[in-house]
Design an enzyme around this catalytic site. Sequence first.
Site, short mmCIF file in Angstrom:
data_model
loop_
_atom_site.label_atom_id
_atom_site.label_comp_id
_atom_site.label_asym_id
_atom_site.label_seq_id
_atom_site.Cartn_x
_atom_site.Cartn_y
_atom_site.Cartn_z
N ASP A 70 0.79 -1.24 0.00
CA ASP A 70 0.16 0.16 0.11
C ASP A 70 0.90 1.25 -0.03
O ASP A 70 1.90 1.29 0.65
CB ASP A 70 -0.93 -0.10 1.33
CG ASP A 70 -2.19 0.89 1.05
OD1 ASP A 70 -2.42 1.51 -0.08
OD2 ASP A 70 -2.85 1.17 1.93
N ASN A 101 -10.09 -2.56 -6.99
CA ASN A 101 -9.42 -1.43 -7.91
C ASN A 101 -9.97 -1.34 -9.10
O ASN A 101 -9.76 -0.24 -9.57
CB ASN A 101 -7.96 -2.16 -7.78
CG ASN A 101 -7.29 -2.08 -6.60
OD1 ASN A 101 -6.09 -2.90 -6.34
ND2 ASN A 101 -7.44 -1.14 -5.34
C1 FPP Z 1 -1.78 0.29 -3.42
O1 FPP Z 1 -1.37 1.70 -3.51
C2 FPP Z 1 -0.99 -0.48 -4.66
C3 FPP Z 1 -1.75 -0.94 -5.44
C4 FPP Z 1 -3.13 -0.93 -5.70
C5 FPP Z 1 -1.04 -1.65 -6.95
C6 FPP Z 1 -0.01 -2.46 -6.45
C7 FPP Z 1 0.93 -2.82 -7.78
C8 FPP Z 1 2.14 -2.68 -7.66
C9 FPP Z 1 3.21 -2.13 -6.60
C10 FPP Z 1 2.96 -2.96 -8.82
C11 FPP Z 1 3.00 -4.29 -8.69
C12 FPP Z 1 3.91 -4.87 -9.80
C13 FPP Z 1 4.07 -6.53 -9.89
C14 FPP Z 1 4.62 -7.03 -10.96
C15 FPP Z 1 3.31 -7.20 -8.84
P1 FPP Z 1 -2.42 2.56 -3.51
O2 FPP Z 1 -2.39 3.02 -5.05
O3 FPP Z 1 -3.58 2.36 -3.03
O4 FPP Z 1 -1.61 3.90 -2.78
P2 FPP Z 1 -2.55 4.76 -2.01
O5 FPP Z 1 -3.21 4.09 -0.78
O6 FPP Z 1 -1.46 5.74 -1.30
O7 FPP Z 1 -3.60 5.67 -2.83
#
Ligand code: FPP
Length: 252
Positions: free
Chosen positions: A22, A70
């Site tokens: 996250d 998502n």
């Molecule tokens: C949460 O941060 C993260 C995600 C929804 C996506 C996670 C994906 C990656 C790290 C890319 C991974 C790649 C591979 C190959 C596994 P958020 O967007 O919810 O952050 P926020 O809470 O700060 O808005």
Amino acid sequence: MPPLLDQIDKNNLPKHIAIIMDGNGRWAKEQGQDRLYGHYQGVESVKNIVEGCGEIGIEYLTLYAFSTENWDRPQYEVVGLMELLVNTIRKEVNELTKNNIKLHVIGDMNMLPEYALQELNEALEMTANNSGMHLIMALSYSGRWELLNAVKNIAHQVKTGKLNVEDIDQDTLQQFLSTSGLPDPELMIRTSGEFRISNFLLYQLAYAELYFTNVRWPDFRKENLYEAILDFQNRERRFGKTSDQVKVKEDR
Ligand code: FPP
């Protein structure tokens, strides 16, 4: 104090670590960048942590890469994330095989665009015979989706006479989960200061130790992983028993 890595007891490692990655969006905003930039940087953390887990001998690593919820994010972010996931898997598949890592995917694959599904299936095939660490990507995954899916499939088996209601037990339920055949995580890490499990592995986390850190996912590196493992090793895991009962068992 010896380095964190040397403090880890290699005989008491969690067999399975699950991570809610996250904070990509907030990290990007803090840098004055677009949210997608945070996801791109998040890939660097993924590589570092997969490598770190492999080096110390973690057998199973599950990463929550994309939740069922998502899909409701702005279209540009959904498309960007999907492409990033697929491109990363395509780019890294040889590296996975070089390191003997077997890829698994859990989640509602029917939701994925055709191109993503094709790429994923190829990567799954290419790593199918690897016998080292298991890397499980939770993609279009949610715990409630998984439980509902299991209930429907079990009901179908009963309806078609393949299963007796009386014979349904915990093992049956586990066989119908998308994690069938995988051990439950013993340690669940969530980055970026949120104290929730957000529909992640609702059944499988029953006895997991939960570890929360304020570090945003794009900043999370091996040292942070070691801190989480050390914290895990200092906990007393009782599984509903008393502290004395657990200690007697350990002393034997
Ligand atoms: C949460 O941060 C993260 C995600 C929804 C996506 C996670 C994906 C990656 C790290 C890319 C991974 C790649 C591979 C190959 C596994 P958020 O967007 O919810 O952050 P926020 O809470 O700060 O808005």
